[in-house]
Design an enzyme around this catalytic site. Structure first.
Site, PDB file in Angstrom:
ATOM      1  N   PHE A  14       0.871  -1.180   0.000  1.00  0.00           N
ATOM      2  CA  PHE A  14       0.000   0.000   0.000  1.00  0.00           C
ATOM      3  C   PHE A  14       0.904   1.226   0.000  1.00  0.00           C
ATOM      4  CE2 PHE A  14      -2.570   3.040   2.454  1.00  0.00           C
ATOM      5  CZ  PHE A  14      -3.839   2.838   1.912  1.00  0.00           C
ATOM      6  N   SER A 211      -5.882   7.271   7.601  1.00  0.00           N
ATOM      7  CA  SER A 211      -5.561   5.848   7.628  1.00  0.00           C
ATOM      8  C   SER A 211      -5.957   5.196   6.319  1.00  0.00           C
ATOM      9  CB  SER A 211      -6.282   5.166   8.794  1.00  0.00           C
ATOM     10  OG  SER A 211      -7.587   4.818   8.380  1.00  0.00           O
ATOM     11  N   LYS A 212      -5.577   3.953   6.235  1.00  0.00           N
ATOM     12  CA  LYS A 212      -5.873   3.124   5.067  1.00  0.00           C
ATOM     13  C   LYS A 212      -7.361   3.133   4.714  1.00  0.00           C
ATOM     14  CE  LYS A 212      -3.712  -1.225   3.962  1.00  0.00           C
ATOM     15  NZ  LYS A 212      -2.901  -2.339   4.400  1.00  0.00           N
ATOM     16  N   ARG A 213      -8.184   3.266   5.738  1.00  0.00           N
ATOM     17  CA  ARG A 213      -9.628   3.200   5.510  1.00  0.00           C
ATOM     18  C   ARG A 213     -10.200   4.484   4.907  1.00  0.00           C
ATOM     19  NH1 ARG A 213      -8.557   0.672  10.012  1.00  0.00           N
ATOM     20  NH2 ARG A 213      -8.737   2.590  11.204  1.00  0.00           N
ATOM     21  N   ASP A 214      -9.440   5.573   4.990  1.00  0.00           N
ATOM     22  CA  ASP A 214      -9.952   6.837   4.446  1.00  0.00           C
ATOM     23  C   ASP A 214      -9.848   6.831   2.926  1.00  0.00           C
ATOM     24  OD1 ASP A 214     -10.601   8.420   6.844  1.00  0.00           O
ATOM     25  OD2 ASP A 214      -8.467   8.232   7.297  1.00  0.00           O
TER      26      ASP A 214
END
Ligand code: GLU
Length: 439
Positions: A14, A211-214
């Site tokens: 990522f 974060s990764k989720r954004d």
């Protein structure tokens, strides 16, 4: 000493926008100073590392145009450039620490003994910060090697920065608290620390660390959606830096000349996807047609648009360039130009073609246009307006049904440009075909 900077990501699969921004700032600083930009992969956490994870980093950096001078794939005088292959070097440095009495064993792990003296960090962005290292409860002696023999980040990171002769370490502020520990290691190893610049964190709209989720936190997001790399680089450089005078739209050469590491502000930045979207539109509009073509072509090919030759595609790209917001929109925006089987949007048909009199108006427009020998958009436009005036209707009464007739929808490229690209015969044939749908 000539400038050497590095981007040192862990291969997590990522590429976070924060990481990409770190890479960008390091790259900018190296390029501004005729220095070298190094890519080092921090892969001591062996279980997570896959080829795919390396590829995500390479693809992201290449896409952003951040070329590196030394790296795992390129080699260089201080390789190998992935930590998993540098074990012998770490052993050598550990021996130096052992000889100096700086380490001790603790349940199979190796720990570094802090000098327990205050450490001054002089940071280009954060200024001078003194860290009190006297309390072992808050600053325990750090582990540098695990009982299984694997190395801890702090140690290998510092060893590599020494070995690779880095002059500047530009990284996220989340590493600021590690820096006094790193400086202690430099001191114990008899090395001069590089200059540090800790750049502000990137927060989401809730004020939490992005974060990764954004949405949009991964470079892959922008790549897939068809953002232009110049817009993303432009957006990233504004996270923590500004050229002043409220300027936001910047081309890469301008960023290269204006960027100033010393002017990075300390405040955390808020990640604003809307701003990035806006910048993307700006870049799409302002870039050369050649560049647009280069960027759009992979999307057009992937979607399987049968445009025939590049010479046929080029005029179509030219008329959608001022309108599209993402490169991934391009296939949909040009598709109808290359097939007679284009679909009709029922709503668009209902709103214009199906209105009383639309068929007659279309026919009148068709016969007026058929008299034209010069089929260029300006001439077509004049003729349409003249026809509307003669008929005593507003231009829109002709424009709307004509648009739906030739494209099947109510939004798209400029009408007259569309006619020009289609050519006279195909435009008029589409009028005839659409009259079957008209009222
Ligand atoms: N591998 C570290 C990270 O991903 C690098 C830290 C540094 O730049 O020193 O955060």
């Amino acid at each position: 000493m000539s400038v050497r900077t590095r981007f040192a990501p862990s291969p997590t699969g990522f590429l976070h926008v924060g990481g990409a921004r770190t890479a960008l700032f390091n790259w900018l600083y190296a390029r501004q100073n005729d220095g070298k930009f190094i890519l080092r992969i921090e892969d001591t956490d062996a279980a997570r590392n896959t080829e795919e994870a390396y590829k995500v980093i390479y693809d992201g950096l290449n896409w952003l145009g951040l070329d590196w001078d030394e790296g795992p794939d390129k080699g260089g005088p201080f390789g190998p450039y992935q930590q998993s292959e540098r074990n012998a070097i770490y052993e050598k440095y550990l021996a130096v620490l052992e000889a100096g009495g700086h380490v001790y064993e603790d349940n199979g792990a190796i720990r570094f003994r802090s000098q327990r003296k205050p450490v001054l960090v002089e940071d280009i962005v954060c200024g001078k910060i003194e860290f009190d290292m006297s309390n072992p409860a808050t600053h325990p002696d750090m582990t540098i090697r695990r009982p299984d023999g694997s190395w801890i980040f702090h140690f290998v990171n510092v060893v590599d920065d020494i070995e690779m002769q880095l002059t500047h370490v530009i990284r996220g502020e989340d590493h600021l608290s590690n820096t006094p520990k790193h400086i202690e290691l430099y001191q114990a190893l008899g090395a001069t620390p590089p200059k540090f610049a800790h750049i502000p964190l990137i927060l989401n709209h809730e004020g939490k660390k992005l974060s990764k989720r954004d949405g949009g936190s991964s470079i892959t997001y922008f790549l897939d959606l068809g953002y232009t790399p110049e817009a993303v680089a432009n957006y990233l450089c504004l996270l923590g830096w500004s050229p002043g005078e409220n300027r936001e739209f910047l081309k890469t050469p301008e960023i290269l000349s204006l960027f100033d590491l010393g002017q990075i502000n300390r405040r955390n930045s808020i990640f604003d996807l809307d701003k990035c979207f806006w910048l993307n539109g700006q870049h799409l509009q302002h870039m050369s047609l050649e560049r647009f073509e280069e960027l759009a072509l992979p999307f057009v090919d992937k979607a399987g648009v049968s445009y025939g030759t590049i010479d046929a595609l080029r005029p179509a790209l030219a008329i959608v360039k001022p309108k599209v917001k993402h490169l991934s929109d391009v296939p949909d925006w040009i598709g109808f130009l290359f097939t007679e089987e284009y679909p009709f949007d029922p709503e668009a048909v209902a709103k214009s073609l199906a209105k009383p009199g639309a068929g007659d108006r279309l026919q009148a427009l068709g016969s007026a246009l058929s008299a034209l020998s010069d089929w260029t958009h300006a001439v077509i436009e004049l003729k349409l307006k003249e026809t509307a005036a003669t008929m005593g209707v507003k231009a829109g009464e002709l424009v709307h049904p004509a648009r739906v007739a030739v494209s099947g929808r109510s939004v798209g490229p400029g009408l007259y440009e569309m006619f020009e690209v289609l050519g006279k015969a195909r435009t008029l044939a589409r009028f005839d075909k659409a009259r079957a749908l008209a009222a």
